[in-house]
Design an enzyme around this catalytic site. Structure first.
Site, PDB file in Angstrom:
ATOM      1  N   LYS A 251       0.831  -1.210   0.000  1.00  9.88           N
ATOM      2  CA  LYS A 251       0.000   0.000   0.000  1.00  9.88           C
ATOM      3  C   LYS A 251       0.863   1.257   0.000  1.00  9.88           C
ATOM      4  O   LYS A 251       0.531   2.259  -0.642  1.00  9.88           O
ATOM      5  CB  LYS A 251      -0.890  -0.036   1.257  1.00  9.88           C
ATOM      6  CG  LYS A 251      -2.087   0.865   1.173  1.00  9.88           C
ATOM      7  CD  LYS A 251      -3.092   0.542   2.250  1.00  9.88           C
ATOM      8  CE  LYS A 251      -2.549   0.898   3.616  1.00  9.88           C
ATOM      9  NZ  LYS A 251      -3.483   0.696   4.729  1.00  9.88           N
TER      10      LYS A 251
ATOM     11  N   LYS B 194      17.654 -10.576 -33.640  1.00  8.41           N
ATOM     12  CA  LYS B 194      16.821  -9.423 -34.002  1.00  8.41           C
ATOM     13  C   LYS B 194      16.015  -9.809 -35.236  1.00  8.41           C
ATOM     14  O   LYS B 194      16.483 -10.587 -36.057  1.00  8.41           O
ATOM     15  CB  LYS B 194      17.693  -8.194 -34.301  1.00  8.41           C
ATOM     16  CG  LYS B 194      18.240  -7.544 -33.047  1.00  8.41           C
ATOM     17  CD  LYS B 194      17.151  -6.813 -32.277  1.00  8.41           C
ATOM     18  CE  LYS B 194      17.488  -6.701 -30.808  1.00  8.41           C
ATOM     19  NZ  LYS B 194      16.471  -6.095 -29.981  1.00  8.41           N
TER      20      LYS B 194
ATOM     21  N   GLY C  67      22.367  -6.391 -29.986  1.00  9.16           N
ATOM     22  CA  GLY C  67      21.499  -6.892 -31.056  1.00  9.16           C
ATOM     23  C   GLY C  67      21.826  -6.136 -32.330  1.00  9.16           C
ATOM     24  O   GLY C  67      22.562  -6.620 -33.196  1.00  9.16           O
TER      25      GLY C  67
HETATM   26  C1  1AE Z   1      17.934  -3.677 -21.916  1.00 11.50           C
HETATM   27  C2  1AE Z   1      17.534  -4.842 -22.809  1.00 11.50           C
HETATM   28  C3  1AE Z   1      18.169  -4.804 -24.164  1.00 11.50           C
HETATM   29  C4  1AE Z   1      17.562  -5.778 -25.122  1.00 11.50           C
HETATM   30  O1  1AE Z   1      16.912  -6.714 -24.736  1.00 11.50           O
HETATM   31  C5  1AE Z   1      17.766  -5.602 -26.530  1.00 11.50           C
HETATM   32  O2  1AE Z   1      17.010  -6.349 -27.321  1.00 11.50           O
HETATM   33  C6  1AE Z   1      18.686  -4.749 -27.063  1.00 11.50           C
HETATM   34  O3  1AE Z   1      18.846  -4.671 -28.393  1.00 11.50           O
HETATM   35  P1  1AE Z   1      19.874  -3.687 -29.088  1.00 11.50           P
HETATM   36  O4  1AE Z   1      21.261  -4.127 -28.722  1.00 11.50           O
HETATM   37  O5  1AE Z   1      19.592  -2.308 -28.575  1.00 11.50           O
HETATM   38  O6  1AE Z   1      19.611  -3.821 -30.542  1.00 11.50           O
END
Ligand code: 1AE
Length: 410
Positions: free
Chosen positions: A95, A144, A356
């Site tokens: 709370k 990605k 990524g």
């Molecule tokens: C803080 C989490 C970062 C993450 O999961 C992610 O997908 C990053 O991708 P990039 O390196 O920014 O492409």
């Protein structure tokens, strides 16, 4: 403190009597009411009553509205809550989290409470042992562009990432169970790509497959993934709750490292006035709940966390904590090779460099993206400036990365 969990809060108020406020928290979150009770009942309730440990008031110089605060520490008797994180969190900040400008900064749990938490099953050293890499920071690549892709496509992406010399590959956190790349088939396809890449690189690799689905099916899904060959898991901890991570990490049959993703954390830690401090949210609680690796934003990339907070997360993952294993810090988001010297300066050897876009967006392709990072890590460890290292024969991937994204100076 023995038998007590101590919570530290920062409360903002221009006029409040903070000592009174502290007492109202200590009483309100434990026995509820105190003064009106008859003496006999008071004595009975004594062992349940929260205690004000300290109140440090910060008076701003001059009339600066909104800047007056106090750091308040309250000790809560263990006897009031069961030994699980939901009970602890609801006690200390249930709370109260909705009661004005107040942020939970830290929690020091008692040894008795901590004894219910085995913590990370592998931890930083265990992950290093699995990978047989002890002399450098690790490199992780994030899938990605995975939603809508089929197994063949994912396998090809995995292979290219692995060829770049990364130590870990993690699913994107937004890849859920889906007909194109179902969990077990995805694991099989990716682990097959890992085997092929290992023939080229000689390197071991962990694939952290995203563990998703309704809570009731998570443990079964984890076992399915492991039976199919998964050697790590990714888990969106805050969407499910710490207790779910705790259940998974304490399950003996789930015998692979778990990487905690910070999705949703931005709704909780960034405000100075509300929520839970990053070091607790993404540091101490993740480690108590059993995360072997913890991702969080860095001070350098695209999703920025202030440096002081960032280093506090690192410390929470690495400092002594009730004898628990340490968790690998993974500062992430918008990381490219030109940031590697900064990352190593702040985090030292015990960090996972994670990217990524900084791998897949490399001008020479995904494999070169990984190579550029490995070259940057090698240069930073040798103390060679990246500009100089990039000119060395074979380091064309690093040069191309610098041309694309530059180098960020300290
Ligand atoms: C803080 C989490 C970062 C993450 O999961 C992610 O997908 C990053 O991708 P990039 O390196 O920014 O492409």
């Amino acid at each position: 403190m023995n038998g007590l969990c101590v919570a530290t809060y920062r409360a903002y108020d221009d006029k409040a009597d903070f000592s009174k406020k502290a007492l109202s928290i200590a009483v309100g979150l434990t026995v509820g009411s105190w003064t009106e009770l008859p003496e006999a009942q008071k004595a009975e309730m004594e062992k349940h009553l929260g205690k004000v440990v300290s109140v440090d008031v910060h008076e701003p110089s001059g009339a600066a509205p909104g800047e007056r605060y106090a750091d308040i520490r309250i000790a809560y008797p263990d006897i009031n809550f069961s030994r699980d994180l939901p009970a602890l969190l609801v006690t200390v900040f249930g709370k109260l989290s909705m009661d004005g400008r107040i942020k939970l900064l830290d929690l020091d749990v008692s040894d008795a409470f901590a004894s219910a938490f085995p913590g990370p099953k592998f931890g930083l050293n265990g992950v290093r042992e699995l990978l047989e890499v002890n002399d450098r920071p690790l490199l992780m690549s994030i899938f990605k562009s995975v939603v809508g892709h089929d197994l063949a496509n994912l396998q090809e992406q995995f292979y290219k990432q692995a060829l770049g010399g990364v130590d870990l590959i993690k699913d994107d956190e937004i890849l859920f169970e889906n007909p194109l790349t179902p969990l077990e088939k995805r694991v099989e396809a990716c682990m097959e790509a890992a085997r092929r890449a290992r023939e080229e690189t000689g390197q071991k690799l962990l694939y952290a497959v995203n563990l998703t689905g309704p809570t009731s099916q998570l443990a079964a899904n984890a076992r399915k993934a492991i039976d199919a060959g998964a050697n790590a898991l990714l888990f969106n901890v805050l969407a499910y709750g710490y207790d779910v991570l705790h259940e998974l990490s304490s399950d003996k049959s789930i015998n692979v490292p778990i990487a905690a993703h910070p999705a949703m954390a931005g709704a909780i830690y960034p405000s100075p006035h509300y929520g839970i401090a990053a070091s607790l949210l993404l540091g101490k609680l993740m480690r108590l709940a059993g995360a072997d690796l913890v991702l969080f934003p860095s001070p350098y990339g695209s999703v920025v966390m202030p440096k002081e907070e960032n280093l506090a997360v690192k410390d929470a993952l690495l400092s002594p904590l009730h004898g628990l294993r340490t968790s690998f810090p993974v500062p992430s988001a918008g990381i490219h090779p030109g940031l590697v010297p900064l990352i190593l300066k702040d985090f030292g050897m015990d960090v996972v460099v994670n990217a990524g876009g900084g791998i897949h967006g490399h001008p020479m392709g995904t494999a070169a993206g990984g190579q550029a990072f490995r070259q940057a890590i090698g240069a930073a460890l040798d103390g060679t400036p990246l500009q100089e290292a990039a000119k060395q024969a074979g380091n064309e991937p690093l040069q191309a990365a610098i041309n694309a994204w530059g180098i960020k100076e300290a």
